[in-house]
Design a protein around this motif. Sequence first.
Motif, PDB file in Angstrom:
ATOM      1  N   VAL A   1      37.243  42.714 -18.936  1.00 40.84           N
ATOM      2  CA  VAL A   1      37.360  41.278 -19.052  1.00 40.84           C
ATOM      3  C   VAL A   1      37.169  40.411 -17.779  1.00 40.84           C
ATOM      4  CG1 VAL A   1      39.292  39.802 -19.325  1.00 40.84           C
ATOM      5  CG2 VAL A   1      38.904  41.926 -20.612  1.00 40.84           C
ATOM      6  N   LEU A   2      36.592  39.277 -18.150  1.00 41.86           N
ATOM      7  CA  LEU A   2      36.858  38.175 -17.586  1.00 41.86           C
ATOM      8  C   LEU A   2      37.348  37.046 -17.796  1.00 41.86           C
ATOM      9  CD1 LEU A   2      34.334  37.263 -14.848  1.00 41.86           C
ATOM     10  CD2 LEU A   2      35.216  35.569 -15.312  1.00 41.86           C
ATOM     11  N   GLY A   3      38.268  36.499 -16.592  1.00 46.24           N
ATOM     12  CA  GLY A   3      39.087  35.471 -17.561  1.00 46.24           C
ATOM     13  C   GLY A   3      38.566  33.717 -16.938  1.00 46.24           C
ATOM     14  N   TYR A   4      39.411  32.798 -17.177  1.00 48.33           N
ATOM     15  CA  TYR A   4      39.760  31.541 -17.142  1.00 48.33           C
ATOM     16  C   TYR A   4      40.427  30.714 -16.756  1.00 48.33           C
ATOM     17  CZ  TYR A   4      35.583  27.343 -16.029  1.00 48.33           C
ATOM     18  OH  TYR A   4      34.756  26.598 -15.749  1.00 48.33           O
ATOM     19  N   ASP A   5      40.451  29.967 -15.656  1.00 44.69           N
ATOM     20  CA  ASP A   5      41.901  29.495 -15.112  1.00 44.69           C
ATOM     21  C   ASP A   5      42.472  31.057 -14.267  1.00 44.69           C
ATOM     22  OD1 ASP A   5      41.710  27.031 -16.106  1.00 44.69           O
ATOM     23  OD2 ASP A   5      43.019  27.620 -18.094  1.00 44.69           O
ATOM     24  N   GLU A   6      42.785  30.436 -12.663  1.00 44.89           N
ATOM     25  CA  GLU A   6      43.273  30.764 -12.227  1.00 44.89           C
ATOM     26  C   GLU A   6      45.068  30.762 -12.187  1.00 44.89           C
ATOM     27  OE1 GLU A   6      44.233  34.075  -8.195  1.00 44.89           O
ATOM     28  OE2 GLU A   6      42.726  33.685 -10.511  1.00 44.89           O
ATOM     29  N   THR A   7      45.538  32.139 -12.528  1.00 45.06           N
ATOM     30  CA  THR A   7      47.304  31.882 -12.551  1.00 45.06           C
ATOM     31  C   THR A   7      47.917  32.789 -11.498  1.00 45.06           C
ATOM     32  OG1 THR A   7      47.354  33.343 -13.890  1.00 45.06           O
ATOM     33  CG2 THR A   7      46.674  30.944 -14.572  1.00 45.06           C
ATOM     34  N   ALA A   8      49.425  31.873 -11.461  1.00 46.25           N
ATOM     35  CA  ALA A   8      50.327  32.631 -10.861  1.00 46.25           C
ATOM     36  C   ALA A   8      49.624  34.319 -10.711  1.00 46.25           C
ATOM     37  CB  ALA A   8      51.569  32.326 -10.090  1.00 46.25           C
ATOM     38  N   TRP A   9      49.703  34.273 -12.416  1.00 51.16           N
ATOM     39  CA  TRP A   9      49.830  35.939 -13.017  1.00 51.16           C
ATOM     40  C   TRP A   9      48.752  36.644 -12.236  1.00 51.16           C
ATOM     41  CZ3 TRP A   9      47.690  36.048 -16.741  1.00 51.16           C
ATOM     42  CH2 TRP A   9      47.154  34.352 -17.779  1.00 51.16           C
ATOM     43  N   ALA A  10      47.567  35.867 -12.873  1.00 50.44           N
ATOM     44  CA  ALA A  10      46.738  36.812 -12.639  1.00 50.44           C
ATOM     45  C   ALA A  10      46.169  38.226 -11.764  1.00 50.44           C
ATOM     46  CB  ALA A  10      45.722  35.919 -12.893  1.00 50.44           C
ATOM     47  N   LYS A  11      46.391  37.818 -10.196  1.00 53.21           N
ATOM     48  CA  LYS A  11      46.494  38.706  -9.628  1.00 53.21           C
ATOM     49  C   LYS A  11      47.520  40.725 -10.073  1.00 53.21           C
ATOM     50  CE  LYS A  11      49.420  36.635  -6.189  1.00 53.21           C
ATOM     51  NZ  LYS A  11      49.272  36.275  -4.793  1.00 53.21           N
ATOM     52  N   HIS A  12      48.795  40.166 -11.052  1.00 54.38           N
ATOM     53  CA  HIS A  12      49.444  41.253 -10.900  1.00 54.38           C
ATOM     54  C   HIS A  12      49.160  41.829 -12.596  1.00 54.38           C
ATOM     55  CE1 HIS A  12      51.739  39.123  -7.871  1.00 54.38           C
ATOM     56  NE2 HIS A  12      51.603  37.787  -8.351  1.00 54.38           N
ATOM     57  N   LEU A  13      48.244  41.082 -12.997  1.00 54.93           N
ATOM     58  CA  LEU A  13      48.093  41.845 -14.093  1.00 54.93           C
ATOM     59  C   LEU A  13      47.609  43.430 -14.152  1.00 54.93           C
ATOM     60  CD1 LEU A  13      45.349  39.038 -16.248  1.00 54.93           C
ATOM     61  CD2 LEU A  13      47.935  40.357 -17.015  1.00 54.93           C
ATOM     62  N   ASP A  14      47.585  44.097 -14.885  1.00 56.06           N
ATOM     63  CA  ASP A  14      47.316  45.487 -14.929  1.00 56.06           C
ATOM     64  C   ASP A  14      46.205  46.054 -15.537  1.00 56.06           C
ATOM     65  OD1 ASP A  14      46.440  48.184 -13.773  1.00 56.06           O
ATOM     66  OD2 ASP A  14      47.753  49.372 -15.181  1.00 56.06           O
ATOM     67  N   PRO A  15      44.459  45.734 -15.148  1.00 55.67           N
ATOM     68  CA  PRO A  15      44.068  45.685 -13.558  1.00 55.67           C
ATOM     69  C   PRO A  15      44.183  44.275 -13.166  1.00 55.67           C
ATOM     70  CG  PRO A  15      42.244  45.279 -14.794  1.00 55.67           C
ATOM     71  CD  PRO A  15      43.269  45.996 -16.215  1.00 55.67           C
ATOM     72  N   PRO A  16      44.163  43.657 -11.821  1.00 60.39           N
ATOM     73  CA  PRO A  16      43.680  42.253 -11.538  1.00 60.39           C
ATOM     74  C   PRO A  16      42.934  41.971 -12.520  1.00 60.39           C
ATOM     75  CG  PRO A  16      44.230  44.094  -9.613  1.00 60.39           C
ATOM     76  CD  PRO A  16      44.222  44.566 -11.102  1.00 60.39           C
ATOM     77  N   LEU A  17      43.161  40.748 -12.578  1.00 62.07           N
ATOM     78  CA  LEU A  17      42.207  39.848 -13.290  1.00 62.07           C
ATOM     79  C   LEU A  17      41.060  38.830 -12.728  1.00 62.07           C
ATOM     80  CD1 LEU A  17      41.784  39.042 -16.517  1.00 62.07           C
ATOM     81  CD2 LEU A  17      42.472  36.771 -15.829  1.00 62.07           C
TER      82      LEU A  17
END
Length: 334
Positions: free
Chosen positions: A270-286
Amino acid sequence: MKVTIDDVAQKAGVSKATVSRVLNKNYQYISDDTKERVLRAVEQLDYRPNALAKGLKSLKTNVIGLVLSNLRNPFWSQVLEGIEDVCKHYGYNLMIANSRDSLESEEDHIRGFGLRQVDGIIVNPATGMNPLFETLSEKQFPLVFLNRKVEGVAADTVVVDNIKGSRMAVEHLLRLGKRKIAIFLYPPNGISPRLERIEGYRLAMEENGLPVHPDWIKIVRNKQECQVEIGKLLETGLPDAIFSTNSILTLEIMDALKELGLSVPKDIAVLGYDETAWAKHLDPPLTTIEQPAYEMGRVSAERLIRRMDNKTDAALETILLEPALIVRRSCGET
């Protein structure tokens, strides 16, 4: 001849007191029909009441109006910071409104800004075509469009290169060996970033000799539809990766995959669009495409203020900002 409140009252067929209540947004005991007649008369007569005592003297209120389409999206908090910092630096106050992507609400907010004599407006346009934009443009009122393009209206526009952002996303997945890539997005509805992200996806696939399957382009509105569309993909063979074009949509996709018993990135990237404060805290980090949100806000505010202060006679233009790829682990990176 200067238009007065009496002229508005006469045109709307109401009393001056009713006009005053509508202008001050005191709608108690006022019907929707009466309210609309007054607002229509104000617009047709181009009536501009004095909003502040300072405005009486200088014809300038030092207030900027800002209309955003969806304050639920965390992307806008960073944009807002950029706008606020510039406004504070130059001594402007900021009046913020949320249209919730409603054209009617957007029109109401812009009319309200006009009544309060704001010096300029920044707007992230709602879905649809707002006729007030043409009116503002024709009057050369300082106006900046933010993050979405509006065809046929002459105004400065600040956007991110969405085609490039999508191409960067697809090319990153291709470097990781992914070949069957699905794209998920909210209904385009003529919204330029969504259309451009589809275009960037198509171009990247075609340039790398890969087919663009219509069944891999998924238009969804919520998590339930994400789950349904992912289920359809499972029936025909799960793709290698999903490219999500919106930060809120990414969360809905991740939830849907989890409920279907699929693991990211083991079963699907999964690859997302828009960097957010929570993106690095997802499992796995986004892994995600970052838009320069703060810079977008800063540039739009600086452009507007230069227009308002007559410090530039440069031609109206579309300012294109650069996206960036933030690599983490949601696509199987090591």
